[in-house]
Design an enzyme around this catalytic site. Structure first.
Site, PDB file in Angstrom:
ATOM      1  N   SER A  89     -16.049   5.738 -11.629  1.00  0.00           N
ATOM      2  CA  SER A  89     -16.113   6.699 -12.738  1.00  0.00           C
ATOM      3  C   SER A  89     -17.487   6.648 -13.404  1.00  0.00           C
ATOM      4  O   SER A  89     -18.498   6.943 -12.760  1.00  0.00           O
ATOM      5  CB  SER A  89     -14.964   6.424 -13.714  1.00  0.00           C
ATOM      6  OG  SER A  89     -14.797   7.475 -14.629  1.00  0.00           O
ATOM      7  N   ASP A 110      -6.400  12.991  -9.465  1.00  0.00           N
ATOM      8  CA  ASP A 110      -7.202  12.400 -10.531  1.00  0.00           C
ATOM      9  C   ASP A 110      -7.146  13.294 -11.766  1.00  0.00           C
ATOM     10  O   ASP A 110      -7.502  14.469 -11.721  1.00  0.00           O
ATOM     11  CB  ASP A 110      -8.645  12.266 -10.044  1.00  0.00           C
ATOM     12  CG  ASP A 110      -9.518  11.443 -10.959  1.00  0.00           C
ATOM     13  OD1 ASP A 110      -9.401  11.584 -12.186  1.00  0.00           O
ATOM     14  OD2 ASP A 110     -10.341  10.663 -10.437  1.00  0.00           O
ATOM     15  N   HIS A 138      -6.865   8.309 -11.050  1.00  0.00           N
ATOM     16  CA  HIS A 138      -8.182   7.778 -11.409  1.00  0.00           C
ATOM     17  C   HIS A 138      -8.195   6.263 -11.625  1.00  0.00           C
ATOM     18  O   HIS A 138      -9.239   5.692 -11.891  1.00  0.00           O
ATOM     19  CB  HIS A 138      -8.659   8.471 -12.692  1.00  0.00           C
ATOM     20  CG  HIS A 138     -10.115   8.331 -12.986  1.00  0.00           C
ATOM     21  ND1 HIS A 138     -11.094   8.973 -12.252  1.00  0.00           N
ATOM     22  CD2 HIS A 138     -10.775   7.641 -13.962  1.00  0.00           C
ATOM     23  CE1 HIS A 138     -12.284   8.682 -12.754  1.00  0.00           C
ATOM     24  NE2 HIS A 138     -12.120   7.876 -13.792  1.00  0.00           N
TER      25      HIS A 138
END
Length: 278
Positions: A147, A224, A256
């Site tokens: 991320s 996600d 995610h």
């Protein structure tokens, strides 16, 4: 440098250290996994892992389930915190700005610039400390992340290919100049200079610098919840344009979080072992 904790793990050791960072102007913590080979003093390849928003130096060590494969491959894992910390460090009014959200850049705007120098911290101060303190093969260091940390891994790899010989990412923020997370962080930390923003955008950097790595690996979950912030297609497009080999794997049903990361962690560690050997 002070050893705060060590735990036996797959015949290696998971450790947490604290030291006074001149770059961040205060105490900083980082975690290290030393494979059994490294504990015996053997020079080993190393991987820096950059974590995502709200994470600490412990998050990856606890949640990613990486140590078993790292032990098999003889890897050292380096896990820095995601920002400077402390009562004296500026804090934002939301979880995606401030402590836990350093974005791996050097802030230029007050009050952030005094402490939020995460790019220099990673590539200069911590990098050199790791080489001095642990049995790392200096020409076999890679970087990966998740991320916000995937953004950091991609951008730092393309900015410092002399230091990082391999790169991969889980659900990275590929084009932070084109998503709300990045726009908020960059305007806060860097001001309104769009040219400066582009220096911290993986899509822009690959377009500027061209193909630098034998291969890049990215895993992305199709369920996600933050998919609209990540823009993997833009990264894929620019890699095709410049001839940078990219393996982008998109996985139905995965979100995610760290269950997603666990599912493909072994693949990433094996990928880096091969890339660092070549």
């Amino acid at each position: 440098m002070e050893l705060l904790q060590k735990n036996r793990c797959f015949d290696g050791e998971q450790r947490i250290y604290r030291f006074n960072s001149q770059t961040l102007k205060g105490d900083s913590r980082f975690a290290v996994y030393l494979s059994p080979q490294a504990l015996e003093g053997e020079a080993c390849p190393a991987l820096f892992y950059l974590a995502g928003l709200t994470c600490t130096e412990e998050t990856f060590a606890i949640k990613a389930h990486a140590q078993g494969m790292a032990a098999q491959l003889g890897l050292i894992l380096i896990m820095p915190d995601t920002s400077p910390r402390g009562d004296y460090v500026a804090q934002g009014d939301h979880w995606d700005i401030g402590q836990g959200a350093g974005f791996y850049i050097n802030a230029t705007q007050a009050p952030w610039a005094e402490h939020y120098q995460m790019e220099s911290f990673i590539v200069d101060e911590l990098y050199e400390l790791v080489l001095q303190q642990f049995p790392v093969q200096q020409n076999r260091v890679g970087i990966f992340g998740h991320s916000m940390g995937g953004h950091g891994a991609l951008t730092l790899a393309f900015k410092y290919p002399d230091k990082f010989k391999s790169v991969s990412a889980f659900a990275p923020i590929c084009a932070p100049t084109q998503c709300p997370w990045g726009e908020k962080a960059f305007s806060t930390y860097l001001g309104n200079d769009q040219a400066l923003w582009a220096q911290h955008d993986a899509v822009a950097l690959v377009g500027e610098k061209g193909a630098l790595f034998n291969e890049i690996l990215i895993d992305q979950g199709l369920d996600d919840q933050f998919y609209s912030q990540l823009n993997p297609a833009l990264f894929q497009q620019v890699c095709v344009q410049v001839g940078q080999t990219l393996t982008l794997r998109e996985h139905a049903g995965y979100d995610h979080g760290y269950y997603f990361i666990q599912s493909f962690m072994d693949d990433h560690l094996q990928f880096h072992a091969v890339q660092l050997e070549s």
